[in-house]
Design a protein around this motif. Structure first.
Motif, PDB file in Angstrom:
ATOM      1  N   ILE A   1       0.827  -1.110   0.056  1.00  0.00           N
ATOM      2  CA  ILE A   1      -0.020  -0.012  -0.021  1.00  0.00           C
ATOM      3  C   ILE A   1       0.945   1.293  -0.006  1.00  0.00           C
ATOM      4  N   ASN A   2       2.095   1.108   0.491  1.00  0.00           N
ATOM      5  CA  ASN A   2       3.080   2.280   0.446  1.00  0.00           C
ATOM      6  C   ASN A   2       3.284   2.552  -0.816  1.00  0.00           C
ATOM      7  N   ASN A   3       3.055   1.626  -1.937  1.00  0.00           N
ATOM      8  CA  ASN A   3       3.634   2.390  -3.218  1.00  0.00           C
ATOM      9  C   ASN A   3       2.548   3.049  -3.916  1.00  0.00           C
ATOM     10  N   PHE A   4       1.417   3.360  -3.494  1.00  0.00           N
ATOM     11  CA  PHE A   4       0.218   3.988  -4.148  1.00  0.00           C
ATOM     12  C   PHE A   4      -0.030   5.442  -3.412  1.00  0.00           C
TER      13      PHE A   4
ATOM     14  N   SER B   1      -5.752   8.360  -0.262  1.00  0.00           N
ATOM     15  CA  SER B   1      -6.941   7.666  -0.264  1.00  0.00           C
ATOM     16  C   SER B   1      -6.486   6.147   0.244  1.00  0.00           C
ATOM     17  N   PHE B   2      -6.488   5.694   1.418  1.00  0.00           N
ATOM     18  CA  PHE B   2      -5.786   4.525   1.811  1.00  0.00           C
ATOM     19  C   PHE B   2      -7.035   3.454   1.434  1.00  0.00           C
ATOM     20  N   GLU B   3      -8.346   3.737   1.457  1.00  0.00           N
ATOM     21  CA  GLU B   3      -9.641   2.930   1.385  1.00  0.00           C
ATOM     22  C   GLU B   3      -9.255   2.526  -0.121  1.00  0.00           C
ATOM     23  N   LYS B   4      -9.251   3.422  -1.110  1.00  0.00           N
ATOM     24  CA  LYS B   4      -9.296   3.087  -2.306  1.00  0.00           C
ATOM     25  C   LYS B   4      -7.940   2.408  -2.774  1.00  0.00           C
ATOM     26  N   SER B   5      -6.726   2.672  -2.256  1.00  0.00           N
ATOM     27  CA  SER B   5      -5.738   1.966  -2.373  1.00  0.00           C
ATOM     28  C   SER B   5      -5.774   0.392  -1.956  1.00  0.00           C
ATOM     29  N   SER B   6      -6.361   0.198  -0.786  1.00  0.00           N
ATOM     30  CA  SER B   6      -6.576  -0.959  -0.127  1.00  0.00           C
ATOM     31  C   SER B   6      -7.498  -2.020  -1.301  1.00  0.00           C
ATOM     32  N   SER B   7      -8.613  -1.070  -1.619  1.00  0.00           N
ATOM     33  CA  SER B   7      -9.509  -2.012  -2.667  1.00  0.00           C
ATOM     34  C   SER B   7      -8.903  -2.296  -3.652  1.00  0.00           C
ATOM     35  N   LEU B   8      -7.801  -1.417  -4.456  1.00  0.00           N
ATOM     36  CA  LEU B   8      -7.066  -1.707  -5.422  1.00  0.00           C
ATOM     37  C   LEU B   8      -6.083  -3.023  -5.029  1.00  0.00           C
TER      38      LEU B   8
ATOM     39  N   LEU C   1      -1.819   5.360  -8.793  1.00  0.00           N
ATOM     40  CA  LEU C   1      -0.085   5.462  -8.534  1.00  0.00           C
ATOM     41  C   LEU C   1       0.157   6.621  -7.873  1.00  0.00           C
ATOM     42  N   SER C   2       1.322   6.806  -7.674  1.00  0.00           N
ATOM     43  CA  SER C   2       1.856   7.920  -7.269  1.00  0.00           C
ATOM     44  C   SER C   2       1.971   9.007  -8.306  1.00  0.00           C
TER      45      SER C   2
END
Length: 329
Positions: free
Chosen positions: A118-121, A125-132, A184-185
């Motif tokens: 998750i640190n690479n995104f 929005s950690f919620e959206k990154s977690s879903s991805l 993505l970042s």
């Protein structure tokens, strides 16, 4: 009240009663047997209707002189345009997948399964990154070919104990790719856009230099527009008057930020073609334009001038549409 079942002969009789000319009943019937009546007539009748009389009669009434064959010609045209656009959207999709995989892996290449970190995104929005991440994990699991011990998934799992993104992206849909890009970042997003821009710079005389980081949102909306059209094409949806919308049904708005003299964006077929120009090589764009022009020209010989002009307008094409398309080569 539900509508009663109608035989093909009854359907033709109803159409004639609504001022539609059917030159060859047998041929029209064979078309209805092969094609879905609702999809053909209800899907493509609108441009042929006399709206004043339709409103007065509270039932469909076709413009005088309209033929069944004209409606079918538009139906076939839309099908052909759909297939042409889908081909070049798939080329665009493949190019986008390649660039995303390359630039993400370049940034996080030393880390195993970096797309599960998750640190690479994006951190907004950690919620959206977690879903991805959950989605990417599911795609990995659902496409494993360990049982038959063949294919790239098994090769990388067995020999390298990982699955690089450039292999995983081959199993991602365009919608999933759009989601991946969005998360993505900003650094990697800009690198991807720079890569597309660099290719476009060398194969178009309409290139306009821009700073990638300023157009991340426009780029994201551009690929989502392509995704919306791709989904319509894949599900045999009506294309010629379609306006790209997001999942909430709201029209997507972006810009042609890469063109030196851009027209206004409107989200229709013409806009889609200009968006594809950014991603396609000159060779592919020329082939696309040649096919589109051929289809439109052929349809023009089948329809009354007033109907044809309205159709070109609904597609978003300017009056000098042939010249306009050619100028972006």
């Amino acid at each position: 009240m539900s509508k009663p079942f109608q035989t093909h002969n009854k359907q033709l009789k109803i159409l004639r009663s609504r001022n539609l000319i059917i030159k060859d009943g047998s041929k029209a019937k064979s078309i209805l047997i092969r094609e879905n009546y609702y999809q053909l007539i209800n899907g493509y009748k609108n441009i042929f209707l006399d709206q004043v009389k339709t409103k007065q009669l509270k039932n469909d009434y076709f413009k005088t002189g309209t033929t069944f064959e004209q409606i079918y010609a538009l139906y076939e045209f839309d099908r052909n345009i759909r297939h042409i656009l889908l081909k070049y959207m798939l080329i665009c999709e493949n190019s986008l997948k390649s660039k995303i995989a390359y630039h993400f892996s370049s940034e996080h290449g030393k880390e195993p399964f970096p797309y599960l970190n998750i640190n690479n995104f994006q951190t907004k929005s950690f919620e959206k990154s977690s879903s991805l991440i959950a989605l990417l994990s599911d795609v990995t699991k659902n496409n494993t070919d360990a049982q038959n011990k063949t294919g790239p998934f098994f090769h990388y799992f067995h020999n390298h104990k990982e699955l690089p993104l450039w292999v995983l992206v081959t199993k991602l849909s365009l919608g999933q790719i759009c989601n991946l890009f969005y998360n993505l970042s900003s650094k990697i997003q800009s690198s991807i856009i720079d890569s597309v821009q660099n290719e476009f710079k060398h194969n178009s005389n309409q290139y306009h230099s821009f700073i990638s980081s300023n157009y991340i949102e426009d780029f994201n909306k551009a690929i989502n527009t392509i995704k919306a059209f791709r989904n319509m094409c894949a599900h045999e949806g009506k294309i010629y008057d379609y306006i790209a919308k997001n999942r909430n049904g709201k029209a997507i708005s972006t810009s042609f930020f890469y063109l030196s003299s851009p027209p206004a964006y409107s989200g229709n077929v013409y806009s889609l073609i200009l968006l594809l120009r950014f991603f396609l090589s000159k060779k592919h764009y020329k082939a696309l334009i040649r096919l589109i022009i051929l289809e439109i020209t052929d349809l023009g010989s089948e329809l009354p001038p007033s109907i044809f002009s309205e159709l070109v307008k609904r597609m978003g094409f300017p009056k000098d549409w042939k010249t306009s398309l050619d100028q972006y080569i």
